[in-house]
Scaffold this active site. Structure first.
Site, PDB file in Angstrom:
ATOM      1  N   THR A   1       8.532   2.785 -11.469  1.00  0.00           N
ATOM      2  CA  THR A   1       8.849   2.472 -12.765  1.00  0.00           C
ATOM      3  C   THR A   1       8.946   1.289 -13.319  1.00  0.00           C
ATOM      4  OG1 THR A   1      11.051   3.325 -11.482  1.00  0.00           O
ATOM      5  CG2 THR A   1      11.147   2.118 -13.155  1.00  0.00           C
TER       6      THR A   1
ATOM      7  N   ALA B   1       8.632  -3.467   5.489  1.00  0.00           N
ATOM      8  CA  ALA B   1       9.814  -4.286   4.750  1.00  0.00           C
ATOM      9  C   ALA B   1      10.072  -5.800   4.790  1.00  0.00           C
ATOM     10  CB  ALA B   1      11.174  -3.725   4.423  1.00  0.00           C
TER      11      ALA B   1
ATOM     12  N   GLY C   1      17.216  -1.887  -8.051  1.00  0.00           N
ATOM     13  CA  GLY C   1      16.980  -0.666  -6.852  1.00  0.00           C
ATOM     14  C   GLY C   1      16.803  -1.169  -5.691  1.00  0.00           C
TER      15      GLY C   1
ATOM     16  N   ASP D   1       9.082  -2.558  -8.175  1.00  0.00           N
ATOM     17  CA  ASP D   1      10.096  -3.657  -8.986  1.00  0.00           C
ATOM     18  C   ASP D   1      10.283  -3.896  -7.025  1.00  0.00           C
ATOM     19  OD1 ASP D   1      10.396  -3.212 -11.451  1.00  0.00           O
ATOM     20  OD2 ASP D   1      10.493  -1.773 -11.812  1.00  0.00           O
ATOM     21  N   GLY D   2      10.529  -3.238  -6.439  1.00  0.00           N
ATOM     22  CA  GLY D   2      10.644  -3.542  -5.330  1.00  0.00           C
ATOM     23  C   GLY D   2       9.780  -4.631  -4.608  1.00  0.00           C
TER      24      GLY D   2
ATOM     25  N   GLY E   1       3.931   0.834  -9.251  1.00  0.00           N
ATOM     26  CA  GLY E   1       5.135   1.459  -8.510  1.00  0.00           C
ATOM     27  C   GLY E   1       5.707   2.417  -9.449  1.00  0.00           C
TER      28      GLY E   1
ATOM     29  N   PRO F   1       0.506  -1.557  -0.594  1.00  0.00           N
ATOM     30  CA  PRO F   1       0.148  -0.018  -0.032  1.00  0.00           C
ATOM     31  C   PRO F   1       0.728   1.185   0.143  1.00  0.00           C
ATOM     32  CG  PRO F   1       0.236  -0.902   2.462  1.00  0.00           C
ATOM     33  CD  PRO F   1       0.820  -1.574   1.158  1.00  0.00           C
TER      34      PRO F   1
ATOM     35  N   GLU G   1       2.897  -4.825   5.782  1.00  0.00           N
ATOM     36  CA  GLU G   1       2.814  -3.964   6.856  1.00  0.00           C
ATOM     37  C   GLU G   1       3.904  -3.204   7.079  1.00  0.00           C
ATOM     38  OE1 GLU G   1       1.306  -5.746   9.773  1.00  0.00           O
ATOM     39  OE2 GLU G   1      -0.432  -5.312   9.554  1.00  0.00           O
TER      40      GLU G   1
END
Length: 529
Positions: free
Chosen positions: A238, A170, A500, A194-195, A236, A136, A168
Site C-alpha cells: 500500500t 518481526a 495495519g 507501511d509495516g 510494500g 526482504p 530477518e
C-alpha cells in the site's frame, strides 16, 4: 568571482553554444542558447535548476569524442563537467537527469567545478551516512531488489555511505535501533511497506524517549522529538505513508528526496490503555470496519495480498456495528477544518501556523493563563457505529488517491476523527465509493468528522462492566448522544487497526504529539511548483 558574485560563461551543451550563469545569492544554475556573440539574455527556452536539487557535480572525460559539427568549435582538448540533477516527471515523480557543459579552458572548468562544489558543501541538511533497514519479505518480496537496482546507485553517485541491515524477523529493526549506536548516522532509511516504517518509527521514538528519560507509558508525557529523519523507500503493498507525504510510491523519487536532504515534520499519536502504551500511529487508527478487516486478514496470511480484498468484502457483508462512547478534545489551535477543502501541501501554512498556536496555547497553560486538559471542555458522542477512524494524514494511496480525510494535515498537531454511525449497507457502500472519486466523503447524515488533539473510546461491553462511566461522561462532558434501536447485526466489540497492526483492546486513550518525527520528504508539491 567573489563569494556572492554571479558566475557567467559561454559553454557548450549538446553541441550548442549556451550562456550559463550561476547566481550564489539565488542558489540557481541557469543556461540558455546563445548563438550570437556574448552571453545574451535568457529567453523562454532557458533551463534552470536550484542548487538544492543538484545531486552531484563531476568532471567528465570527453577525450575520443568527435566534435566536427558546424555548430561546434573544434577543440584540441575539450574540458567538460556534468551536473546530475533532479528532474520532475508526471504525478509527483522525480527522476535523475544530467547535463554536460564543455569548454576549451581548463581553468574555467575548474572554476565552475570549485564554485558548484562549494555551494553544494554548504547544504548541511544533506545526509552523509545512513542506516538502512531492508525488509526482504514485505509487499511482493521485492525490497532487496528495489534497493539494489534503484536506490543504491543513486546513493553511490551522491557519495552517501550506508550501513545495511536486512531484517530477518518481526521487530528486528526496532530491536536494532534500541541497541545500536545511532549517533553516527544522519538518518534512518526503511525499505519496505507501511509495516516496516512503523517498526522503524517505534524503534526510533522509543530509543529517543529512553535516552531522554521519558516514560512512554504515561499518557500525558511530553515526548521528546527524534533527532534523526526517516526515509521511506516504498516496497510494500500500500505504501500509504510514502504516498501521503511525497505524492507517489516511487522508489527513485523517495531516494532523491533523501539525497537532497528534504525534511518534513509529522505528527505521531500515542495509543494507551490502562496506563500502558500500546502503539504509536501516524496514519490510520480504525475501529469497527477497518479493525475487523485487519483482524480477519491476519488469519488468512496464506492467501497473500488478496486477503485484504477478501476480508474487506466479508466485513462489508457482515455489516457489524458497535456501541460505545467517544469523548474528545477539539483541536482549537488549528487554523483549518476537515471539510475546508485545503489539503496539506509542501510548505503548508496550516501546519506551520497551527504549531505556533499550539506552542502559545501550551505556554499559556504552563503559566496558568489558560486552563489545562483536565478542565478543558470535552465533547462526547455515543451510539452505534459501523466505523470509527482517526487519521493523522490523508491516508492516500494509489487505490484511494484522495485518502480517508483529504484535508488532514501532517504536522498541525491534530487528528481527524471520523464517526460513521449505523446505516444501511447501501448507504455505507455510497460512503466507501466516495473515497475513490472527488465527492465530499463527509456529506452524509450518518457521518460526523471532528478535528481533535486527544480522544478516548470505551465500548458498550466495557461500560456495562462499569456502569459509572456513562453517567460520569454525561455529567462531565455535556453529551451528544443518539439512542438508536438495537441493530440486528450488533457485535460486542471490535479491534483497532493501528497502521495495519491489530490492537485487541477496544478501550483506548489517544493523544496527538505535534511534529514528533521528521521524514526525508517535503510534502506533496502543487503542480508547476
Amino acid at each position: 568571482m567573489g563569494a556572492a558574485e554571479p558566475l557567467r560563461s559561454v559553454l557548450w551543451v549538446k553541441q550548442q553554444r549556451c550562456a550559463v550563469s550561476l547566481d550564489p545569492a539565488r542558489a540557481l544554475l541557469r543556461w540558455w542558447r546563445s548563438p550570437g556573440p556574448g552571453a545574451g539574455d535568457p529567453g523562454a527556452d532557458a533551463c534552470s535548476v536550484p542548487i538544492s536539487e543538484i545531486i552531484t557535480v563531476e568532471e567528465t572525460d570527453v577525450n575520443g569524442k568527435h566534435y566536427s559539427s558546424g555548430k561546434w568549435q573544434k577543440m584540441e582538448k575539450p574540458y567538460a563537467f556534468t551536473v546530475h540533477r533532479v528532474r520532475r516527471a508526471r504525478r509527483h515523480r522525480w527522476r535523475r537527469a544530467q547535463v554536460t557543459f564543455c569548454c576549451a579552458d581548463e581553468q574555467l572548468l575548474h572554476l565552475w567545478l570549485q564554485t558548484l562544489r562549494e555551494l553544494l558543501a554548504k547544504l548541511t541538511s544533506r545526509p552523509k551516512h545512513l542506516l538502512v533497514f531492508i525488509n526482504p519479505f514485505g509487499g511482493k518480496g521485492q525490497g532487496k531488489r528495489i534497493y539494489d537496482r534503484k536506490v543504491a546507485p543513486l546513493f553511490t553517485l551522491a557519495s552517501v555511505s550506508t550501513e545495511i541491515i536486512v531484517t530477518e524477523r518481526a521487530n528486528h529493526a526496532k530491536e536494532s535501533l534500541y541497541e545500536l549506536s545511532i549517533d553516527k548516522f544522519d538518518g534512518i532509511v526503511c525499505v519496505g511497506g507501511d509495516g516496516m516504517f512503523s517498526e522503524v518509527l517505534h524503534g526510533l521514538v522509543g530509543r529517543t524517549q529512553r535516552d531522554a528519560g521519558v516514560d512512554q507509558n504515561q499518557p500525558r508525557a511530553a515526548l521528546a522529538p527524534s533527532p534523526l529523519r526517516i526515509g521511506i523507500i516504498p516496497a510494500g503493498s500500500t505504501d500509504c505513508v510514502c504516498y501521503s507525504t511525497v505524492g507517489t510510491n516511487d522508489a527513485e523519487t523517495s531516494a532523491l528526496h533523501i539525497i537532497v536532504g528534504d525534511s518534513l515534520a509529522m505528527d505521531v499519536s500515542s495509543v494507551h490503555h490502562d496506563g500502558a502504551l500500546l502503539r504509536y500511529s501516524v496514519s490510520l487508527l480504525g475501529y469497527g470496519f477497518y479493525g475487523d478487516i485487519i483482524r480477519d486478514s491476519e488469519r488468512k496470511r496464506w492467501m497473500g495480498l488478496v486477503r485484504y480484498d477478501f476480508s474487506g468484502l466479508k466485513t462489508f457483508l457482515s455489516h457489524h456495528c458497535y456501541e460505545g462512547t467517544v469523548s474528545f478534545l477539539p483541536a482549537q489551535h488549528t487554523v483549518g477544518s476537515p471539510r475546508d477543502g485545503k489539503p496539506c501541501r509542501a510548505g503548508c501554512f496550516v501546519c506551520r501556523q497551527s504549531r505556533q498556536q499550539l506552542e502559545e496555547e501550551q505556554k499559556r497553560s504552563l503559566y496558568g493563563l489558560e486552563s489545562g486538559e483536565e478542565v478543558e471542555e470535552w465533547k462526547v458522542v455515543c451510539g452505534q457505529f459501523l466505523a470509527i477512524n482517526a487519521t493523522n494524514m490523508s491516508c492516500a494511496c494509489p487505490r484511494c488517491p484522495r485518502g480517508l480525510s483529504p484535508s488532514a494535515h501532517l504536522g498541525d498537531g491534530s487528528s481527524d476523527l471520523i464517526l460513521i454511525r449505523k446505516c444501511s449497507r447501501f448507504n455505507f457502500l455510497r460512503f466507501l465509493v466516495r473515497h475513490t472519486n472527488q465527492g465530499d466523503q463527509f456529506d452524509f447524515t450518518f457521518v460526523e468528522v471532528y478535528r481533535v488533539k486527544r480522544f478516548q473510546f470505551v465500548s458498550q461491553a466495557a461500560e456495562d462492566e462499569d456502569g459509572s462511566v456513562r453517567g460520569r461522561g454525561k455529567k462531565r462532558f455535556g453529551q451528544i448522544c443518539s439512542d438508536q434501536p438495537p441493530c440486528c447485526c450488533a457485535a460486542p466489540s471490535s479491534s483497532w487497526n493501528c497502521d495495519g497492526e491489530v490492537l485487541r483492546s477496544p478501550a483506548v486513550d489517544v493523544r496527538v504529539h505535534c511534529q514528533l518525527v521528521r521524514l526525508f520528504a517535503r510534502g506533496i508539491e502543487e503542480p508547476g511548483s
